[in-house]
Design a protein around this motif. Sequence first.
Motif, PDB file in Angstrom:
ATOM      1  N   LEU A 248       0.850  -1.257   0.027  1.00  0.00           N
ATOM      2  CA  LEU A 248      -0.073   0.020   0.075  1.00  0.00           C
ATOM      3  C   LEU A 248       0.833   1.295   0.111  1.00  0.00           C
ATOM      4  CD1 LEU A 248      -2.863  -1.194   2.591  1.00  0.00           C
ATOM      5  CD2 LEU A 248      -2.825  -0.875   0.030  1.00  0.00           C
ATOM      6  N   GLN A 249       1.859   1.239   0.667  1.00  0.00           N
ATOM      7  CA  GLN A 249       2.721   2.334   0.919  1.00  0.00           C
ATOM      8  C   GLN A 249       3.401   2.475  -0.651  1.00  0.00           C
ATOM      9  OE1 GLN A 249       6.599   1.792   2.768  1.00  0.00           O
ATOM     10  NE2 GLN A 249       6.855   4.158   3.458  1.00  0.00           N
ATOM     11  N   SER A 250       4.077   1.508  -1.209  1.00  0.00           N
ATOM     12  CA  SER A 250       4.581   1.745  -2.661  1.00  0.00           C
ATOM     13  C   SER A 250       3.465   2.166  -3.583  1.00  0.00           C
ATOM     14  CB  SER A 250       4.592   0.297  -2.878  1.00  0.00           C
ATOM     15  OG  SER A 250       5.891  -0.240  -2.146  1.00  0.00           O
ATOM     16  N   ALA A 251       2.503   1.802  -3.695  1.00  0.00           N
ATOM     17  CA  ALA A 251       1.379   2.432  -4.510  1.00  0.00           C
ATOM     18  C   ALA A 251       1.035   3.941  -3.975  1.00  0.00           C
ATOM     19  CB  ALA A 251      -0.025   1.535  -4.187  1.00  0.00           C
TER      20      ALA A 251
ATOM     21  N   LEU B 113       4.309 -12.275 -14.534  1.00  0.00           N
ATOM     22  CA  LEU B 113       3.728 -11.175 -14.232  1.00  0.00           C
ATOM     23  C   LEU B 113       4.245  -9.948 -15.123  1.00  0.00           C
ATOM     24  CD1 LEU B 113       3.775 -11.296 -10.294  1.00  0.00           C
ATOM     25  CD2 LEU B 113       1.657 -11.209 -11.705  1.00  0.00           C
ATOM     26  N   PHE B 114       5.774 -10.091 -15.302  1.00  0.00           N
ATOM     27  CA  PHE B 114       6.281  -8.947 -16.181  1.00  0.00           C
ATOM     28  C   PHE B 114       5.788  -9.420 -17.847  1.00  0.00           C
ATOM     29  CE2 PHE B 114       9.770  -7.016 -18.600  1.00  0.00           C
ATOM     30  CZ  PHE B 114       9.741  -5.757 -18.026  1.00  0.00           C
ATOM     31  N   LYS B 115       5.479 -10.426 -17.929  1.00  0.00           N
ATOM     32  CA  LYS B 115       5.196 -10.721 -19.396  1.00  0.00           C
ATOM     33  C   LYS B 115       3.845  -9.924 -19.818  1.00  0.00           C
ATOM     34  CE  LYS B 115       4.822 -14.664 -22.884  1.00  0.00           C
ATOM     35  NZ  LYS B 115       4.882 -15.760 -22.987  1.00  0.00           N
ATOM     36  N   LYS B 116       2.971 -10.371 -18.651  1.00  0.00           N
ATOM     37  CA  LYS B 116       1.645  -9.834 -18.971  1.00  0.00           C
ATOM     38  C   LYS B 116       1.569  -8.528 -18.830  1.00  0.00           C
ATOM     39  CE  LYS B 116      -2.618  -9.877 -16.371  1.00  0.00           C
ATOM     40  NZ  LYS B 116      -3.339  -9.794 -15.156  1.00  0.00           N
ATOM     41  N   ASP B 117       2.375  -7.722 -18.072  1.00  0.00           N
ATOM     42  CA  ASP B 117       2.298  -6.420 -17.782  1.00  0.00           C
ATOM     43  C   ASP B 117       2.813  -5.686 -19.455  1.00  0.00           C
ATOM     44  OD1 ASP B 117       1.117  -6.341 -15.601  1.00  0.00           O
ATOM     45  OD2 ASP B 117       3.255  -5.628 -14.545  1.00  0.00           O
ATOM     46  N   LYS B 118       3.899  -6.403 -19.908  1.00  0.00           N
ATOM     47  CA  LYS B 118       4.469  -5.838 -21.419  1.00  0.00           C
ATOM     48  C   LYS B 118       3.283  -6.094 -22.211  1.00  0.00           C
ATOM     49  CE  LYS B 118       8.493  -6.472 -22.606  1.00  0.00           C
ATOM     50  NZ  LYS B 118       9.658  -7.421 -23.030  1.00  0.00           N
ATOM     51  N   LYS B 119       2.668  -7.024 -22.337  1.00  0.00           N
ATOM     52  CA  LYS B 119       1.429  -7.042 -23.198  1.00  0.00           C
ATOM     53  C   LYS B 119       0.477  -6.137 -23.031  1.00  0.00           C
ATOM     54  CE  LYS B 119       1.926 -12.009 -24.336  1.00  0.00           C
ATOM     55  NZ  LYS B 119       1.383 -13.541 -24.167  1.00  0.00           N
ATOM     56  N   GLN B 120       0.004  -5.802 -21.741  1.00  0.00           N
ATOM     57  CA  GLN B 120      -0.906  -4.944 -21.572  1.00  0.00           C
ATOM     58  C   GLN B 120      -0.613  -3.510 -21.815  1.00  0.00           C
ATOM     59  OE1 GLN B 120      -1.787  -5.502 -17.475  1.00  0.00           O
ATOM     60  NE2 GLN B 120      -3.718  -6.416 -18.067  1.00  0.00           N
ATOM     61  N   SER B 121       0.793  -3.232 -21.729  1.00  0.00           N
ATOM     62  CA  SER B 121       1.221  -1.908 -22.105  1.00  0.00           C
ATOM     63  C   SER B 121       1.291  -1.599 -23.526  1.00  0.00           C
ATOM     64  CB  SER B 121       2.675  -1.835 -21.375  1.00  0.00           C
ATOM     65  OG  SER B 121       2.803  -1.724 -20.046  1.00  0.00           O
TER      66      SER B 121
ATOM     67  N   VAL C   7       7.379   2.246  -9.178  1.00  0.00           N
ATOM     68  CA  VAL C   7       5.902   1.954  -9.368  1.00  0.00           C
ATOM     69  C   VAL C   7       5.080   2.515 -10.375  1.00  0.00           C
ATOM     70  CG1 VAL C   7       3.851   2.188  -7.998  1.00  0.00           C
ATOM     71  CG2 VAL C   7       5.540   0.947  -7.048  1.00  0.00           C
ATOM     72  N   PRO C   8       5.237   3.912 -10.686  1.00  0.00           N
ATOM     73  CA  PRO C   8       4.513   4.323 -11.729  1.00  0.00           C
ATOM     74  C   PRO C   8       4.981   3.878 -12.962  1.00  0.00           C
ATOM     75  CG  PRO C   8       5.288   6.304 -10.354  1.00  0.00           C
ATOM     76  CD  PRO C   8       6.102   4.991  -9.651  1.00  0.00           C
ATOM     77  N   ARG C   9       6.095   3.457 -13.124  1.00  0.00           N
ATOM     78  CA  ARG C   9       6.679   2.708 -14.697  1.00  0.00           C
ATOM     79  C   ARG C   9       6.152   1.428 -14.726  1.00  0.00           C
ATOM     80  NH1 ARG C   9       9.148   6.762 -12.572  1.00  0.00           N
ATOM     81  NH2 ARG C   9      10.299   8.311 -13.635  1.00  0.00           N
ATOM     82  N   ILE C  10       6.296   0.436 -13.658  1.00  0.00           N
ATOM     83  CA  ILE C  10       6.016  -0.709 -13.797  1.00  0.00           C
ATOM     84  C   ILE C  10       5.030  -1.406 -13.196  1.00  0.00           C
ATOM     85  CG2 ILE C  10       8.510  -1.332 -14.661  1.00  0.00           C
ATOM     86  CD1 ILE C  10       8.905  -2.524 -11.743  1.00  0.00           C
ATOM     87  N   GLY C  11       4.181  -0.668 -12.231  1.00  0.00           N
ATOM     88  CA  GLY C  11       3.422  -0.953 -11.434  1.00  0.00           C
ATOM     89  C   GLY C  11       3.625  -1.727 -10.335  1.00  0.00           C
ATOM     90  N   VAL C  12       2.715  -1.567  -9.139  1.00  0.00           N
ATOM     91  CA  VAL C  12       2.881  -2.311  -7.776  1.00  0.00           C
ATOM     92  C   VAL C  12       3.168  -3.411  -7.752  1.00  0.00           C
ATOM     93  CG1 VAL C  12       1.877  -2.562  -5.493  1.00  0.00           C
ATOM     94  CG2 VAL C  12       1.464  -0.341  -7.006  1.00  0.00           C
ATOM     95  N   THR C  13       2.598  -4.660  -8.521  1.00  0.00           N
ATOM     96  CA  THR C  13       2.793  -5.874  -8.441  1.00  0.00           C
ATOM     97  C   THR C  13       4.236  -6.348  -9.100  1.00  0.00           C
ATOM     98  OG1 THR C  13       0.148  -6.383  -8.799  1.00  0.00           O
ATOM     99  CG2 THR C  13       1.768  -8.179  -9.162  1.00  0.00           C
TER     100      THR C  13
END
Length: 154
Positions: free
Chosen positions: A18-21, A141-149, A87-93
């Motif tokens: 939560l703090q990271s977000a 997780l990273f592969k999914k985030d790259k596809k979403q981006s 966090v703003p660049r790659i997301g919290v997860t």
Amino acid sequence: MLTAAIFIPLMAGIGLSLQSAVNGTLGSKIGTIESAFLTFFTGAVILTIVIPFFGGGTILDVFQVPAWQLICAVFGFLYLSLMVFSVPRIGVTVAVVNVIVGQLAASMAVDHFGWFHTPVEPFDLQRFFGVLLLLGALYFLFKKDKKQSAAEAV
């Protein structure tokens, strides 16, 4: 007591996510270092109020400890500042799982070699597979985030 020893770190992990977000969002608006400063300043004020009531040690004993033990403050600053940036660049997860991978690798080295006067816990096959599974999770997780981006960019 064992239940508390398991539950408390779980709550700490929730708090860190939560703090990271929140800090990531704040940092993108006011600046990375400024967000880290605000967090540490607020924490210092709160601790200044809390220590007289709940503190069990003697803060002045800080002058009696080996100098290398004081580097923990630098690690706190680095963690917070790097998370505010990431966090703003790659997301919290992805950021938090990266932190966990780094924590796991470093903690296994500390355990294996007994650094910082900690008990020795040798690296073994079970620990190796634990790291491997966590790296697999990070990959997916990273592969999914790259596809979403990529999809969001279109």
